[in-house]
Design an enzyme around this catalytic site. Structure first.
Site, short mmCIF file in Angstrom:
data_model
loop_
_atom_site.label_atom_id
_atom_site.label_comp_id
_atom_site.label_asym_id
_atom_site.label_seq_id
_atom_site.Cartn_x
_atom_site.Cartn_y
_atom_site.Cartn_z
N ARG A 38 0.82 -1.22 0.00
CA ARG A 38 0.00 0.00 0.00
C ARG A 38 0.85 1.26 0.00
NH1 ARG A 38 -5.13 -1.20 4.00
NH2 ARG A 38 -6.46 -2.06 2.34
N LYS A 198 -16.91 -14.27 4.30
CA LYS A 198 -18.02 -13.42 4.74
C LYS A 198 -19.02 -13.18 3.63
CE LYS A 198 -18.05 -10.03 7.85
NZ LYS A 198 -17.69 -8.67 8.26
N GLY A 353 -7.97 -8.55 0.52
CA GLY A 353 -6.69 -8.68 1.21
C GLY A 353 -6.17 -10.10 1.18
N GLY A 376 -12.54 -4.17 0.86
CA GLY A 376 -13.89 -3.70 1.20
C GLY A 376 -14.37 -2.63 0.24
#
Ligand code: ADP
Ligand code: MG
Length: 403
Positions: A38, A198, A353, A376
């Protein structure tokens, strides 16, 4: 098309430029940056601003501190950035206030400073307007290059843009351009591979993609909710009971085929009685699930089918591992997806990720067309939710004025 102003559109020379970056990176136990992806991703924007002789004030969050937390000071990220830029990057011990202002006053054009972790202030997450104004008062121009935080309605992401001319950095722009292309003009066939655990994060994308992609391949923990909804016994696999109805509705829509999309579910899985290294495993067809076992990876037949079909694609989007890739027993499915994408002739866009971590651990990371820095945020964008960090920026048709 990207419809926001960028740093190309604004004269930054000698101006104080506040740049929101996303240096929310993992740290090692001895407080070093464990993954610098990042930080590296922001170099184009920072180098550009240095060349254009701006005074560069970087701000980021790190972790989820509740108030001040010495273990989450951002010093390690400043050191890493300094090494990349081959010039000093001063880390200030505060984020706002007189001391910071005095330091900025004596900066030379081309200097770079990093403010302390913005989340030490609880006002950040509340998007407190007084705090946002205070932050804005440090600068003449605001640049958002923090794609990974763009879905957060926080003061340094959204609120601050109300008080300054606000434009995008190169990373934010690149992210949106790649993701937008998937929505608007993907080369076809356009296939999407979704896994991970998820399901709540991914249902929005699945629904929106039903009339956009040509085939959706499911795997990971998430697919067992769909398999159960389709009537299979899935033993003790991860199932999100609250989402069974939605999963059933999606299956219905696909089988009644008024959607463009085909749906591929695993034919076989790697099962085990528990998630543990060295555990006994077994490959079985979906029809033959052991009652007390869990599905922890897609099986060899599924791997072969997915890989073969994915080879026909011209565009592939992938989010979420096919299994518990952290353990070698359950890594083969995810490894196969990584390899297939790496060698594909298709444009390959990856978000998430863990998907990124899998690419790296299996040695395929340099071989994708684009890997998003925001898991996200990329899912939110693809499901059609406006990103506050992008919405807040100036539109291209608005003239830019710097006070
Ligand atoms: P990403 O970060 O790429 O978006 P997620 O965070 O959604 O991916 O999911 C990654 C996690 O899902 C990993 O920790 C992996 O172990 C877990 N996972 C994958 N398959 C299964 C499975 N069958 N059962 C339980 N967990 C799984
Ligand atoms: Mg994850």
């Amino acid at each position: 098309m990207f419809t926001k102003r960028t740093i190309r559109d604004i004269d930054v020379r000698n101006k104080r430029v506040l740049v929101r970056v996303d240096y929310n990176v993992p740290l090692t136990p001895d407080n070093q940056v464990a993954d610098d992806t990042r930080i590296m991703a922001t170099l184009p924007t920072i180098r550009y601003l240095i060349e254009k002789e701006a005074k560069i004030i970087l701000v980021t969050h790190l972790g989820r501190p509740k108030g001040y937390d010495p273990r989450l000071r951002v010093d390690p990220t400043a050191e890493t950035l300094s090494r990349f830029l081959n010039k000093p990057v001063r880390k200030l011990d505060r984020t706002i206030g007189e001391e910071v202002r005095r330091f900025i006053d004596i900066m030379n054009p081309g200097d770079v400073v990093l403010l302390e972790n913005i989340r030490f202030h609880e006002a950040e997450k509340r998007n407190d307007p007084t705090f946002a104004r205070e932050l804005a008062s440090l600068a003449d121009i605001y640049v958002n290059d923090a794609f990974g935080a763009a879905h957060r309605e926080h003061a340094s992401v959204a609120g601050v843009a109300r008080f300054l001319p606000a434009v995008a950095g190169f990373l934010l722009e690149r992210e949106i351009v790649h993701l937008q292309k998937l929505l608007e003009a993907p080369d076809r066939p356009f296939y999407t591979v979704l896994g991970g655990n998820k399901i709540s994060d991914k249902l929005g994308v699945i629904k929106r993609f039903l009339d956009r992609v040509d085939c959706l391949f499911l795997g990971g923990g998430m697919c067992f909710t769909f398999l159960k909804a389709a009537g299979y016994n899935v033993g003790r696999s991860l199932v999100w009971d609250d989402y069974l109805d939605e999963a059933r509705a999606i299956l219905d829509e696909v089988t009644n085929s008024h959607s463009r999309c085909k749906l591929q579910l695993p034919e076989d899985v790697v099962m085990a009685p528990e998630i543990a290294p060295g555990v006994e495993t077994r490959v079985g067809r979906i029809e033959d699930f052991y009652d007390d076992w869990m599905g922890l990876d897609i099986g060899p037949q599924t791997r072969a089918t997915y890989a073969k079909m994915l080879n026909e694609a011209k565009t592939i989007f992938w989010n979420g591992p096919m299994g518990v890739y952290e353990l070698p027993e359950f890594a083969a499915g995810t490894r196969e997806i990584c390899r297939t994408l790496a060698y594909a002739k298709a444009a390959t866009i990856v978000g998430g990720g863990d998907s990124d971590a899998a690419l790296r651990s299996f040695g395929y990371s340099g071989l994708m067309t684009f890997v998003s820095t925001g898991g996200g945020a990329s899912l939110k964008f693809l499901e059609g939710t406006p990103l506050p960090g992008v919405e807040a920026l100036l539109d291209v048709d608005v003239p830019v004025e710097v006070a």
